[in-house]
Design an enzyme around this catalytic site. Structure first.
Site, mmCIF file in Angstrom:
data_model
loop_
_atom_site.group_PDB
_atom_site.id
_atom_site.type_symbol
_atom_site.label_atom_id
_atom_site.label_comp_id
_atom_site.label_asym_id
_atom_site.label_seq_id
_atom_site.Cartn_x
_atom_site.Cartn_y
_atom_site.Cartn_z
ATOM 1 N N GLY B 133 1.362 12.523 6.568
ATOM 2 C CA GLY B 133 0.165 13.309 6.273
ATOM 3 C C GLY B 133 -0.924 12.946 7.256
ATOM 4 N N GLY B 135 -1.391 9.826 8.080
ATOM 5 C CA GLY B 135 -0.905 8.638 8.797
ATOM 6 C C GLY B 135 -1.699 7.379 8.511
ATOM 7 N N SER B 136 -2.400 7.342 7.376
ATOM 8 C CA SER B 136 -3.257 6.185 7.104
ATOM 9 C C SER B 136 -2.593 5.138 6.204
ATOM 10 C CB SER B 136 -4.580 6.644 6.490
ATOM 11 O OG SER B 136 -4.319 7.298 5.261
ATOM 12 N N TYR B 453 -9.492 -6.272 -5.496
ATOM 13 C CA TYR B 453 -9.174 -5.912 -4.116
ATOM 14 C C TYR B 453 -9.582 -7.104 -3.256
ATOM 15 C CZ TYR B 453 -9.021 -2.695 -0.054
ATOM 16 O OH TYR B 453 -8.723 -2.047 1.120
#
Lengths: 533, 533
Positions: B133, B135-136, B453
């Site tokens: 898509g 590419g991330s 995170y």
């Protein structure tokens, strides 16, 4: 195992083997006659209450080894009570002395190891296993149809009925799958917590049943589906035990829980789950509004569903439904609104919702007493819980009293409801020769659509009630399919919706489900006929 | 196919083939050096920007027939840009001139039929197909590893980038999978609607990528995961096209959409979806509070998550993260709160939230101007979008700048965060010989848990950055596993998380996934190595 009441203990109310709920709550003959009088074309006197002794239940076709026999009953009363669910179709079959196939055995495991042992034995001996929670399926989900198995075992989970752990900080509990609604809430109450999942069948259904059928709760918006309450599950499959981790959320691959949610006992037996709980609501407010007609009210409901207001209840009754429930007698459609919170008063939100509904043509007439809960709300609530009992009373008068439900996007709802009313009404008239009543309410609303719920009341075709029902179901399914409305929003697929389900699901998904079934249940013993063959 | 800029059109900003985002936004050499100076042990000067010409890209191993060749590129620039995603590990490999295997071909289909034709051809010729898509991917989701296929085709969906239909009444749209975030929102804007799904990668990721990886949006609570926005999907599999019905909800069997959500290209290629939209919020308010430390703030965040308040943003930064973002420099942890609504002002809700956070020890110091948005909020926002670029700058200085994320129930969060800090910090010190920074923030909060995170900043081991990263990932994964915290909350599994994923998922589910893969992708061409073998 025997069913005795020791004299020193007051006898518990008895569950009906053939009809809804408690035997003691069934309408008597005179009440049945009175109900029947409202529907021209019904019988003059009620069909007799069916008796287990008349079913001619024979010896079971198999005998498990002693280690498992101690968990199983061959008592005809247990076997009859596990032969079917509680759909109108099931009641009609019982009344005519032709219930579904009676299981050979009913097992009452008390733990996961016993469930696994029973599955192992069943797999070795080609015995079909039908998982059974509260037995309130209305889609033929808990019976066996066909003859490809040597025998049928009904796997009753209700001895696994405990809340095993409570995490008060994270508001969650580990609960056994066979826990019935009232017991589950009773065990959570001392912790000040609630699952707050109240399907209409609440009293007679279990956590495992809710999970296996993706049950819808009482509340109209927000967290109401059991799917959303699942942190993790344990499922016994013939290929091993599946346990997902207890997580608030995860993005690791497709959700394992979502594969078992809605699997209806065809892929494994759910034995326990960690579920998300809530604080008990202390602030409540409700109101009702009248609308000139159902169509006019749809705009109000959509606006409410697309707002931030998040009503706990947002149930729209059409004029027939409102009249039946005593919520309105002047031909109005009625919108029942309710708000609840554990945090803060909800009167302001209710007032905003009433204003929004009024701006779409709703008339709000608070009760004279000025009490916050309107009479219409209470009338409807009480009627709601009586409905399944009344249905069985009508069934004894030879009437057809069928309910079915669906969901569709907003753009399709008006034409769908209209088409169901017309087409199902015409079909019922044609079959029975008498006009039928087709009522509708919205049970759940979403920003992008709604879940209409239909009730069909029709004089039956004496002696052919089941065939009548099958014809009606076919007609109704066809209408739903035409509008691309789901065959079920919260009743599940079972055996009754299987043909429509097969048309609805994407073909590659059917292939995937078949491959999964072949892998997890290689002997094909788990709830045969459900979801895949 | 060629990459030319005609002189009459101003040239568009160029995407970096090896690093995050736009080439023009990359830090220059001097900025890299300045960043490196903050981390003792990094290189004296930055690694050179890698050049495609140095990769020695050879001729592709296969040539498709003319009908498909017109959709494909063999240009080294296209092939290099599709060799990997944008994880730190990918950047490090590119900088050292050792990227992942370069695909032989990049296909740019413009419609579903072409996608199906490409899959057919690839299946016949044992060509691996890696859907691509934006590419991330930061988990090795869009590259090929191994040598069991004759060639590799990167399937770039970004020519399928249109909003095809909008349903304003039901607030939904049918959108092609290759639509990038900004284009998607731009196409919806004239309708007054928004998908309101803003992952950090928003600018460089597509709807199809979000669906395939179960992306998490920017918002902390409520509807933020892409999963919740899906009405229906179309997926091209080698076994046929799967299309689910457009429904607001359904209880018909396990959800077909949930099987493809998170399937990461291993079961099919998502080509379009009907997604739920929202009205554009017009009322906004935000504030920030400081806490003595992260642990003290957790109680406030949990109380907020368990309340009815539903903050759009509820992001807790530990002291390191807050300092890095310029949101606090005194060692405080900072809670960033935000509310949004399309309906009504949200100031009252913000005030209640601030009160609740204060009652748990938060200090609220409104900015001197009295403006509703605090400076800390803005500082953090701006730093947030710059972070991936800064990471690449640090990578050029030989540093390791890794992020990973997870989710766990509240009872596990404090010990988990502490253990990650200690264990990962010690491991980095041991490997590199220099102290490392391990920061934490909560990106999403739930009534039953939170999503921590982590950012790790460490001097690298010059020339061995990838091995260093692999060791750190192994250590971090082990800590997460010890606390039964998911290997990913919203970054997906890809190839980098595969070992941990295999340990996390229930074994019977792995069997089911394998059976499904074998059925839908019989030649094993779809994103090989992802999820199942």
């Amino acid at each position: 195992m025997s069913r005795t009441n020791t004299p020193s203990v007051p006898s518990a109310p008895l569950r009906s083997w053939w009809g809804w709920g408690w035997e003691s709550a069934h309408p008597d003959d005179a009440e049945c006659v009175a109900m029947g009088a409202l529907l021209p074309g019904t019988l003059a006197r009620p069909l007799p209450v069916p008796r287990i002794a008349d079913l001619g239940i024979g010896a079971p076709a198999v005998q498990p080894p002693a280690s498992l026999a101690r968990l199983t009953s061959t008592d005809p009363a247990d076997r009859a009570a596990h032969a079917m669910g509680k759909a109108y179709r099931d009641i009609a079959r019982a009344l005519r002395g032709r219930p579904g196939r009676i299981p050979d055995l009913v097992a009452f495991p008390t733990g996961e190891r016993e469930v696994a042992d029973l599955l192992d034995w069943a797999g070795e001996h080609r015995v079909a296993v039908v998982p059974f929670g509260g037995g309130s399926s209305v889609v033929g989900g808990v019976e066996y149809r066909g003859d490809r198995h040597r025998a049928v075992l009904s796997l009753d989970l209700t001895r696994m009925d405990r809340v095993l752990e409570v995490d008060p900080e994270g508001r969650a509990a580990r609960i056994q799958a066979g826990t019935l609604g009232p017991s589950l809430e009773k065990q959570l109450r001392p912790h000040g917590l609630t699952l707050r999942h109240f399907p209409q069948s609440f009293e007679f259904s279990t956590l495992g049943g809710w999970l296996a059928t993706r049950a819808g709760g009482h509340y109209a918006t927000g967290r109401t589906h059991i799917d959303d309450f699942v942190q993790s599950m344990r499922v016994v499959t013939p290929a091993g035990i599946a346990e997902s981790w207890r997580l608030p959320a995860s993005g690791a691959g497709p959700s394992p829980d979502r594969m078992f949610l809605g699997s209806e006992g065809a892929l494994g037996v759910i034995t326990e789950a960690w579920v998300r709980l809530q604080a008990r609501p202390v602030h409540k407010a409700s109101a009702s509004l009248a609308f000139a007609d159902f169509g006019a009210a749809l705009g109000a409901v959509r606006a409410l569903a697309q707002s931030d207001l998040a009503p706990a209840n947002c149930r729209l009754l059409d004029s027939g439904e409102a009249a039946l429930a005593g919520a309105a007698r002047d031909g109005s459609a009625v919108l029942v609104l309710g708000f609840e919170s554990a945090d803060a008063p909800v009167d302001a939100r209710l007032a905003q919702a009433v204003d929004l509904a009024r701006s779409h043509g709703g008339r709000h007439e608070p009760s004279e007493s000025g009490a916050p809960a309107d009479e219409a709300v209470n009338a409807w609530r009480s009627a709601f819980l009586q409905m399944p009992y009344l249905r069985d009373g009508l069934a004894r008068m030879g009437a057809v009293a069928e309910t079915f439900e669906t969901a569709a996007t907003w753009d399709r709802v008006p034409a769908l409801v209209e088409d169901v009313r017309r087409t199902v009404g015409e079909a019922a008239l044609k079959i029975s020769g008498h006009p039928a009543t087709v009522n509708c309410r919205l049970t759940h609303v979403y920003p992008d659509g709604a879940a209409p719920y239909f009730t069909v009341l029709a004089a039956g075709r004496p002696g052919e009630e089941v065939a009548f029902w099958d014809e009606l179901k076919t007609v109704a399914s066809e209408v739903l399919h035409r509008h691309r409305a789901t065959i079920t929003h919260h009743h599940a697929v079972g055996r009754d919706h299987r043909p429509a389900y097969d048309r609805q699901r994407p073909h590659p998904f059917a292939l995937a489900l078949r491959a999964t079934k072949a892998t997890l249940d290689p002997h094909g013993i788990l709830n045969p006929g459900v979801l895949v063959d």
